[in-house]
Design a protein around this motif. Structure first.
Motif, PDB file in Angstrom:
ATOM      1  N   CYS A  41     -35.260   9.571 -13.263  1.00 15.96           N
ATOM      2  CA  CYS A  41     -35.293   8.503 -14.262  1.00 15.96           C
ATOM      3  C   CYS A  41     -35.312   7.140 -13.589  1.00 15.96           C
ATOM      4  CB  CYS A  41     -34.118   8.639 -15.231  1.00 15.96           C
ATOM      5  SG  CYS A  41     -32.518   8.368 -14.454  1.00 15.96           S
ATOM      6  N   MET A  64     -38.320   5.000 -13.652  1.00 19.08           N
ATOM      7  CA  MET A  64     -38.624   4.206 -14.859  1.00 19.08           C
ATOM      8  C   MET A  64     -37.599   3.109 -15.058  1.00 19.08           C
ATOM      9  SD  MET A  64     -39.485   7.323 -17.476  1.00 19.08           S
ATOM     10  CE  MET A  64     -38.247   8.506 -16.981  1.00 19.08           C
ATOM     11  N   CYS A  65     -36.663   2.994 -14.122  1.00 18.43           N
ATOM     12  CA  CYS A  65     -35.461   2.192 -14.376  1.00 18.43           C
ATOM     13  C   CYS A  65     -35.310   1.120 -13.294  1.00 18.43           C
ATOM     14  CB  CYS A  65     -34.287   3.172 -14.426  1.00 18.43           C
ATOM     15  SG  CYS A  65     -32.724   2.486 -14.875  1.00 18.43           S
ATOM     16  N   HIS A 115     -27.853   4.950 -15.939  1.00 21.73           N
ATOM     17  CA  HIS A 115     -27.153   6.219 -15.997  1.00 21.73           C
ATOM     18  C   HIS A 115     -25.958   6.201 -15.055  1.00 21.73           C
ATOM     19  CE1 HIS A 115     -28.963   9.102 -18.617  1.00 21.73           C
ATOM     20  NE2 HIS A 115     -30.182   8.817 -18.210  1.00 21.73           N
ATOM     21  N   GLY A 127     -31.483  17.779 -16.632  1.00 21.67           N
ATOM     22  CA  GLY A 127     -31.029  16.764 -17.582  1.00 21.67           C
ATOM     23  C   GLY A 127     -32.183  15.896 -18.047  1.00 21.67           C
ATOM     24  N   ASN A 138     -34.633  13.724 -20.927  1.00 21.76           N
ATOM     25  CA  ASN A 138     -35.508  14.042 -22.049  1.00 21.76           C
ATOM     26  C   ASN A 138     -36.872  13.473 -21.708  1.00 21.76           C
ATOM     27  OD1 ASN A 138     -36.692  14.456 -24.522  1.00 21.76           O
ATOM     28  ND2 ASN A 138     -35.282  13.140 -25.674  1.00 21.76           N
ATOM     29  N   ILE A 140     -32.743  21.801 -18.331  1.00 24.26           N
ATOM     30  CA  ILE A 140     -31.307  22.030 -18.152  1.00 24.26           C
ATOM     31  C   ILE A 140     -30.613  20.937 -18.946  1.00 24.26           C
ATOM     32  CG2 ILE A 140     -29.434  22.077 -16.447  1.00 24.26           C
ATOM     33  CD1 ILE A 140     -31.898  22.821 -14.453  1.00 24.26           C
ATOM     34  N   SER A 141     -29.967  21.307 -20.037  1.00 28.60           N
ATOM     35  CA  SER A 141     -29.555  20.287 -21.008  1.00 28.60           C
ATOM     36  C   SER A 141     -28.204  20.607 -21.614  1.00 28.60           C
ATOM     37  CB  SER A 141     -30.548  20.226 -22.180  1.00 28.60           C
ATOM     38  OG  SER A 141     -31.874  20.260 -21.749  1.00 28.60           O
ATOM     39  N   LEU A 171     -29.782  19.420 -27.793  1.00 25.33           N
ATOM     40  CA  LEU A 171     -31.179  19.614 -28.189  1.00 25.33           C
ATOM     41  C   LEU A 171     -31.910  18.273 -28.111  1.00 25.33           C
ATOM     42  CD1 LEU A 171     -32.993  21.923 -29.334  1.00 25.33           C
ATOM     43  CD2 LEU A 171     -32.583  20.946 -31.595  1.00 25.33           C
ATOM     44  N   GLY A 178     -20.797  19.827 -19.963  1.00 22.39           N
ATOM     45  CA  GLY A 178     -20.835  18.366 -19.966  1.00 22.39           C
ATOM     46  C   GLY A 178     -19.708  17.819 -19.101  1.00 22.39           C
ATOM     47  N   GLU A 212     -23.955  22.643 -13.700  1.00 25.52           N
ATOM     48  CA  GLU A 212     -25.247  22.310 -13.087  1.00 25.52           C
ATOM     49  C   GLU A 212     -25.352  22.889 -11.666  1.00 25.52           C
ATOM     50  OE1 GLU A 212     -25.735  18.088 -13.526  1.00 25.52           O
ATOM     51  OE2 GLU A 212     -26.277  18.265 -15.623  1.00 25.52           O
ATOM     52  N   PHE A 261     -37.295   1.427 -28.034  1.00 32.85           N
ATOM     53  CA  PHE A 261     -37.580   2.602 -27.201  1.00 32.85           C
ATOM     54  C   PHE A 261     -36.795   3.745 -27.833  1.00 32.85           C
ATOM     55  CE2 PHE A 261     -34.814   4.134 -23.436  1.00 32.85           C
ATOM     56  CZ  PHE A 261     -35.546   5.277 -23.179  1.00 32.85           C
ATOM     57  N   ASN A 290     -42.926   4.252 -27.217  1.00 40.10           N
ATOM     58  CA  ASN A 290     -43.419   4.713 -25.904  1.00 40.10           C
ATOM     59  C   ASN A 290     -44.865   5.184 -25.983  1.00 40.10           C
ATOM     60  OD1 ASN A 290     -40.694   4.355 -25.320  1.00 40.10           O
ATOM     61  ND2 ASN A 290     -40.809   5.857 -23.678  1.00 40.10           N
TER      62      ASN A 290
HETATM   63  N1  LIG Z   1     -40.343   2.337 -23.481  1.00 44.35           N
HETATM   64  C1  LIG Z   1     -39.283   2.501 -22.674  1.00 44.35           C
HETATM   65  N2  LIG Z   1     -39.131   3.655 -22.019  1.00 44.35           N
HETATM   66  C2  LIG Z   1     -38.067   3.829 -21.201  1.00 44.35           C
HETATM   67  C3  LIG Z   1     -37.130   2.788 -21.018  1.00 44.35           C
HETATM   68  C4  LIG Z   1     -37.321   1.559 -21.717  1.00 44.35           C
HETATM   69  O1  LIG Z   1     -36.535   0.589 -21.596  1.00 44.35           O
HETATM   70  N3  LIG Z   1     -38.406   1.452 -22.549  1.00 44.35           N
HETATM   71  N4  LIG Z   1     -36.084   2.984 -20.170  1.00 44.35           N
HETATM   72  C5  LIG Z   1     -36.252   3.947 -19.086  1.00 44.35           C
HETATM   73  C6  LIG Z   1     -34.969   4.202 -18.418  1.00 44.35           C
HETATM   74  S1  LIG Z   1     -34.138   2.820 -17.839  1.00 44.35           S
HETATM   75  C7  LIG Z   1     -34.455   5.437 -18.237  1.00 44.35           C
HETATM   76  S2  LIG Z   1     -33.063   5.623 -17.255  1.00 44.35           S
HETATM   77  C8  LIG Z   1     -35.126   6.641 -18.806  1.00 44.35           C
HETATM   78  C9  LIG Z   1     -34.112   7.679 -19.313  1.00 44.35           C
HETATM   79  O2  LIG Z   1     -34.671   8.916 -19.239  1.00 44.35           O
HETATM   80  P1  LIG Z   1     -33.798  10.277 -19.293  1.00 44.35           P
HETATM   81  O3  LIG Z   1     -32.667  10.183 -18.374  1.00 44.35           O
HETATM   82  O4  LIG Z   1     -34.771  11.381 -19.082  1.00 44.35           O
HETATM   83  O5  LIG Z   1     -33.346  10.330 -20.817  1.00 44.35           O
HETATM   84  P2  LIG Z   1     -31.954  10.402 -21.585  1.00 44.35           P
HETATM   85  O6  LIG Z   1     -32.272   9.988 -22.964  1.00 44.35           O
HETATM   86  O7  LIG Z   1     -30.915   9.648 -20.893  1.00 44.35           O
HETATM   87  O8  LIG Z   1     -31.621  11.979 -21.577  1.00 44.35           O
HETATM   88  C10 LIG Z   1     -30.883  12.512 -22.635  1.00 44.35           C
HETATM   89  C11 LIG Z   1     -30.754  14.019 -22.545  1.00 44.35           C
HETATM   90  O9  LIG Z   1     -29.984  14.392 -21.420  1.00 44.35           O
HETATM   91  C12 LIG Z   1     -29.292  15.609 -21.675  1.00 44.35           C
HETATM   92  N5  LIG Z   1     -27.943  15.486 -21.125  1.00 44.35           N
HETATM   93  C13 LIG Z   1     -26.945  14.680 -21.511  1.00 44.35           C
HETATM   94  N6  LIG Z   1     -25.851  14.872 -20.736  1.00 44.35           N
HETATM   95  C14 LIG Z   1     -26.183  15.810 -19.828  1.00 44.35           C
HETATM   96  C15 LIG Z   1     -25.493  16.436 -18.757  1.00 44.35           C
HETATM   97  O10 LIG Z   1     -24.340  16.152 -18.468  1.00 44.35           O
HETATM   98  N7  LIG Z   1     -26.212  17.354 -18.034  1.00 44.35           N
HETATM   99  C16 LIG Z   1     -27.501  17.700 -18.334  1.00 44.35           C
HETATM  100  N8  LIG Z   1     -28.139  18.595 -17.585  1.00 44.35           N
HETATM  101  N9  LIG Z   1     -28.140  17.137 -19.359  1.00 44.35           N
HETATM  102  C17 LIG Z   1     -27.508  16.208 -20.079  1.00 44.35           C
HETATM  103  C18 LIG Z   1     -29.243  15.808 -23.164  1.00 44.35           C
HETATM  104  O11 LIG Z   1     -29.884  17.027 -23.481  1.00 44.35           O
HETATM  105  C19 LIG Z   1     -29.987  14.584 -23.727  1.00 44.35           C
HETATM  106  O12 LIG Z   1     -30.870  14.958 -24.758  1.00 44.35           O
HETATM  107  O13 LIG Z   1     -35.988   6.237 -19.887  1.00 44.35           O
HETATM  108  C20 LIG Z   1     -36.931   5.255 -19.510  1.00 44.35           C
HETATM  109  N10 LIG Z   1     -37.899   5.024 -20.580  1.00 44.35           N
END
Ligand SMILES: Nc1nc2c(c(=O)[nH]1)N[C@H]1C(S)=C(S)[C@@H](COP(=O)(O)OP(=O)(O)OC[C@H]3O[C@@H](n4cnc5c(=O)[nH]c(N)nc54)[C@H](O)[C@@H]3O)O[C@H]1N2
Ligand SMILES: Nc1nc2c(c(=O)[nH]1)N[C@H]1C(S)=C(S)[C@@H](COP(=O)(O)OP(=O)(O)OC[C@H]3O[C@@H](n4cnc5c(=O)[nH]c(N)nc54)[C@H](O)[C@@H]3O)O[C@H]1N2
Ligand SMILES: [Mo]
Length: 764
Positions: free
Chosen positions: A194, A197-198, A416, A474, A476, A500-501, A504, A522, A562, A733, A737
């Motif tokens: 992630c 993208m961050c 995160h 982890g 989405n 791995i989540s 849902l 968790g 995990e 967001f 997207n």
């Molecule tokens: N348009 C747009 N897009 C963006 C952004 C934006 O500002 N604008 N921001 C970006 C940024 S900064 C980021 S960091 C990314 C985020 O991208 P991701 O990190 O991929 O997305 P999250 O929504 O944080 O993930 C949520 C999912 O994580 C799982 N989860 C939660 N806790 C745990 C755990 O302890 N273990 C495991 N295995 N799974 C878990 C759950 O199933 C939950 O549905 O998105 C990016 N996308």
């Protein structure tokens, strides 16, 4: 199958918007009330309060909300959490369950028609689940069978580079280390995360200029700073505990400048949650100077400030620059000054949208103070010239010698809770050779040297069928990534997608030919292994490594941790590994020993991490040592302002978070601090722009994005007049997207430009 595209969420899904007055201050009683109501609904009040009491305490578990650090010393009961931390915990500890019965009664297609909010509210997944090719429903599968399926698919690939191993930044150090070790023993560096993208742009800019991809300040520095500049960040919502640190800066006589297209409530004024007496009063003014910059006007703004600083120094030598620091510690000053000469203040001012007299005030504050901290987040990192943004703010700190001393330095505020730790553990598609050398030596294998795919390249590879297995530790992926429809096709092209989540999400519903859901424990849950209860470790935004110890009983006996899931995949995939995966999972101390042996800074890991509060990792910039850069010094750089030219009736759109979501997890439908309740499909616009286009409040608009001749459309957004600069708009967001073009990325870091999407509007 799951064909419902977010784009197709028609306006009839609008929920009944309510607009309220934008509040004048953040936190306070309303925040406590909102936190408790989420906790009550998801977990139940008594259990919920018990949980919150252990959050971020030295013997408790790390908040899954954000990476803001906890105080080294004093930690107050009920104070080391915030409204949004409480919501994050409530989401994880929810009573709601997604069981095999749930999947038997809802087809994938049916679930895919739900909104992200409804999907998330379904609850925690209780069993490993499998979706066979052509099947309509997920069905239960045993862990063994799931691992075998993964092993068979991975070993059937022509090359290990045909698999993609994504990570979201909540993953603990232990799980992340094992995961990258497994992936590299399998034979690829395809480890997108992630971070791509961050804060990738921050890492790129800071490594080049200061020799470390992380920030340099500690929490204590906020007490000592003369001036804190907060750019492109909304801490009132995304890092609420940071408001306390900013309050401390003010208490000690420091000043705060905020640079943002939006007057974000939390930054302007807040009510200290640690002091109930203040919940009902006026609140504390945080921001002394608010510069309402146009989207992506930051390099232009910083250049004007730099030019003003140079002029002041010329007028009164030795009044502004720290010559000793510059001479001893930096390289490239002359080239930087020569480049700055080319720009004229007159040309730059219109790009900022700010009155010149206001910019002069900022330059004065910077000129007259020496201990300066600059904080930033996604408002700087998600643009084409994002790396320039960050290098330019480093130029200011270098001129002032404002780094590597108390009260001064860089503060990229991470998202995160362990995204920084994951990178330290080697979750990176571009690993350094010395890291791989140490892994090879410690684990007796030949590590792949070819750099792997980042997020954007992984999507392209899957779309082109050059990668056909996707594993997500982890996160989405489908909802977090740009260009939703293209990415959906990319995932559908895979032969197997594995998620791995905990909960849902849409990535379970937009899937490969076969799909697996592997449910994990968790943060708040007890992790029992053969040698007893385990804790994990994480690294916060300021490089403190500490324990996280969950103690809620696991919600289902079918969950694995995990690390155990990684070991299961490794055992089923790697036939000749000399690593004893099961032994390491039986006792996480052994994983930490392996980390200590392969990553500098983790000496005596198991001992030091057992000390209350943990330990700081080494940080060369904090220690005023810039020798790791290519010149051996801190580097001045020449940077470019935005080159985006908007055509008539085009707007810049930034995609931002509401107060009621965690990235793609939607806690609720309100954005209380912006006065929008019960609706997410909205677009914030400048009232004059609306008038010029004949758009009225709550008119329904379709949005079309434009990039290199391509167009993408998202339908049905309600127009909201808001205090935002002209030609700038904001949407939420992940709803928009679908409009973010995959190929529109930041130079060097390749981060999608989620804050600078060029759009036009069409009224219904
Ligand atoms: N348009 C747009 N897009 C963006 C952004 C934006 O500002 N604008 N921001 C970006 C940024 S900064 C980021 S960091 C990314 C985020 O991208 P991701 O990190 O991929 O997305 P999250 O929504 O944080 O993930 C949520 C999912 O994580 C799982 N989860 C939660 N806790 C745990 C755990 O302890 N273990 C495991 N295995 N799974 C878990 C759950 O199933 C939950 O549905 O998105 C990016 N996308
Ligand atoms: N409750 C909660 N906490 C979170 C998250 C969450 O979703 N919910 N997400 C976590 C994650 S992964 C991350 S990365 C962080 C995100 O934390 P933030 O970066 O604060 O999140 P965004 O909502 O993307 O907000 C970006 C801010 O930048 C401003 N901005 C946009 N474009 C520009 C620009 O061109 N110039 C300037 N100067 N400002 C601009 C926007 O107005 C907004 O205030 O928060 C983390 N913490
Ligand atoms: Mo993030």
């Amino acid at each position: 199958m799951s064909t419902k595209k977010p784009e197709a969420q028609a306006p009839e899904t609008l929920t009944g918007i309510k607009l309220t007055k934008v509040p004048t201050s953040a936190v306070g009683a309303k925040a406590i009330q909102s936190a408790l109501s989420h906790v009550k609904n998801e977990v139940g009040l008594i259990k919920g309060i018990g949980l919150l009491a252990r959050l971020n305490q030295k013997n408790g578990f790390d908040c899954p909300g954000c990476a803001w650090p906890d105080p080294d010393e004093k930690r107050a009961f009920l104070a080391e959490y915030c409204e949004n931390g409480a919501k994050a915990v409530a989401e994880e500890a929810t009573k709601k369950r997604v069981s095999p019965l749930f999947f038997a009664s809802h087809s994938v297609r049916e679930l895919s028609l739900l909104s992200d909010y409804e999907i998330g509210k379904s609850g925690r997944i209780t069993h490993p689940m499998y979706l066979a090719e052509g099947a309509t429903h997920y069905q239960e599968i045993s862990w063994d069978a799931a691992f075998q399926m993964i092993g068979t698919e991975l070993n059937g690939l022509k090359s290990p580079d045909e698999a993609v191993f994504y990570t979201s930044g909540r993953t603990s150090n232990e799980a992340a280390f094992l995961y990258q070790l497994f992936v590299r023993q399998f034979g690829t560096n395809n480890l997108p995360d992630c971070s791509n993208m961050c804060h990738e742009s921050s890492g790129s800019a800071l490594s080049e200029t200061l020799g470390i991809g992380k920030g340099s300040v500690t929490l204590e520095d906020f007490n000592e700073a003369d001036l804190v500049i907060v750019m492109g960040q909304n801490p009132g919502t995304n890092h609420p505990r940071m408001l306390t640190a900013l309050g401390d800066t003010k208490k000690h006589g420091g000043k705060i400048i905020t640079i943002n297209p939006l007057p974000e409530v939390g930054l302007l004024n807040y009510k200290d949650p640690q002091n109930p007496l203040k919940w009902f009063g006026e609140g504390q003014d945080l921001t002394d100077l608010f510069l309402q910059v146009k989207i992506n006007g930051d390099v232009a703004l910083l250049k004007i400030i730099l030019k003003l600083l140079v002029a002041k120094e010329k007028a009164v030598p030795n009044s502004v620059f720290d010559h000793e620091f510059i001479a001893e510690k930096t390289a490239g000053l002359d080239e930087f000054l020569a480049d700055l000469e080319q720009y004229s203040i007159e040309d730059l001012v219109p790009q900022t949208g700010i009155e010149f007299s206001e910019i002069e005030k900022a330059a004065d504050l910077i000129a007259n103070n020496n201990k300066i901290i600059i904080c930033w987040a996604m408002g700087l990192t998600q643009h084409k010239n994002a790396v320039d943004n960050i290098r330019e703010l480093v130029n200011i700190l270098l001129l002032k010698g404002s780094i590597g001393k108390p009260g001064a330095g860089t503060c990229p505020v991470r998202g995160h809770s362990n995204v920084q730790g994951d990178r330290t553990m080697g979750i990176w598609e571009k690993p350094k050779d010395d890291f791989l050398d140490r892994l090879e030596k410690e684990f007796n294998f030949t590590a792949p040297r070819k750099h792997g795919f980042d997020v954007v390249d992984a999507i392209k590879a899957m779309h082109a069928k050059k990668a056909t297995v996707f594993i997500g530790m982890g996160g989405n992926f489908i909802s977090a990534t740009p260009d939703t429809e293209f990415t959906a096709d990319a995932l559908r092209n895979c032969s197997l997608t594995v998620q791995i989540s905990t909960k849902l999400n849409r990535s379970h519903l937009i899937h490969g030919k076969q799909a697996l859901i592997l449910p994990c424990l968790g943060r708040s849950e007890e992790d029992l292994q053969a040698s007893g209860a385990q804790f994990v470790t994480v690294e916060n935004s300021m490089g403190v490594v500490h324990q996280s110890h969950g103690d809620l009983k696991a919600l289902s006996s079918h969950l694995l941790s995990e690390p155990a899931i990684v070991a299961g995949m490794a055992n089923a995939t790697l036939k000749s590994s000399t690593t004893n995966w099961s032994e390491m999972v039986a006792n996480y101390d052994l994983i930490r020993n392996a980390i200590e042996a392969s990553i500098p800074g983790f000496e005596n890991y198991n001992t030091r991490v057992r000390q209350p509060g943990g330990f700081y990792l080494p940080n060369n910039a904090r220690a005023n040592d810039f020798s790791p850069t290519h010149t051996g010094k801190a580097n001045f750089t020449a940077n470019k302002p935005s080159d985006i030219q908007l055509k008539k009736d085009q707007f810049l759109m930034m995609t931002i978070r509401t107060h009621d979501q965690y990235n793609t997890t939607i806690y609720g439908l309100d954005d209380r601090y912006r006065g929008v309740l019960n609706e997410r499909r909205v677009i914030f616009m400048n009232p004059e722009d609306m008038k010029n286009l004949g758009i009225k409040k709550l008119d329904l608009l379709d949005l079309t994005s434009h990039f290199n001749g391509e167009e993408r459309t998202a339908k049905g957004f309600l127009a909201i007049p808001y205090d935002i600069p002209k030609q700038c708009t904001a949407t939420y967001f992940p709803e928009t997207n679908v409009l973010v073009p995959l190929n529109s990325t930041a130079t060097i870091s390749n981060t999608p430009t989620s804050k600078t999407v060029i759009i036009s509007l069409h009224k219904h």
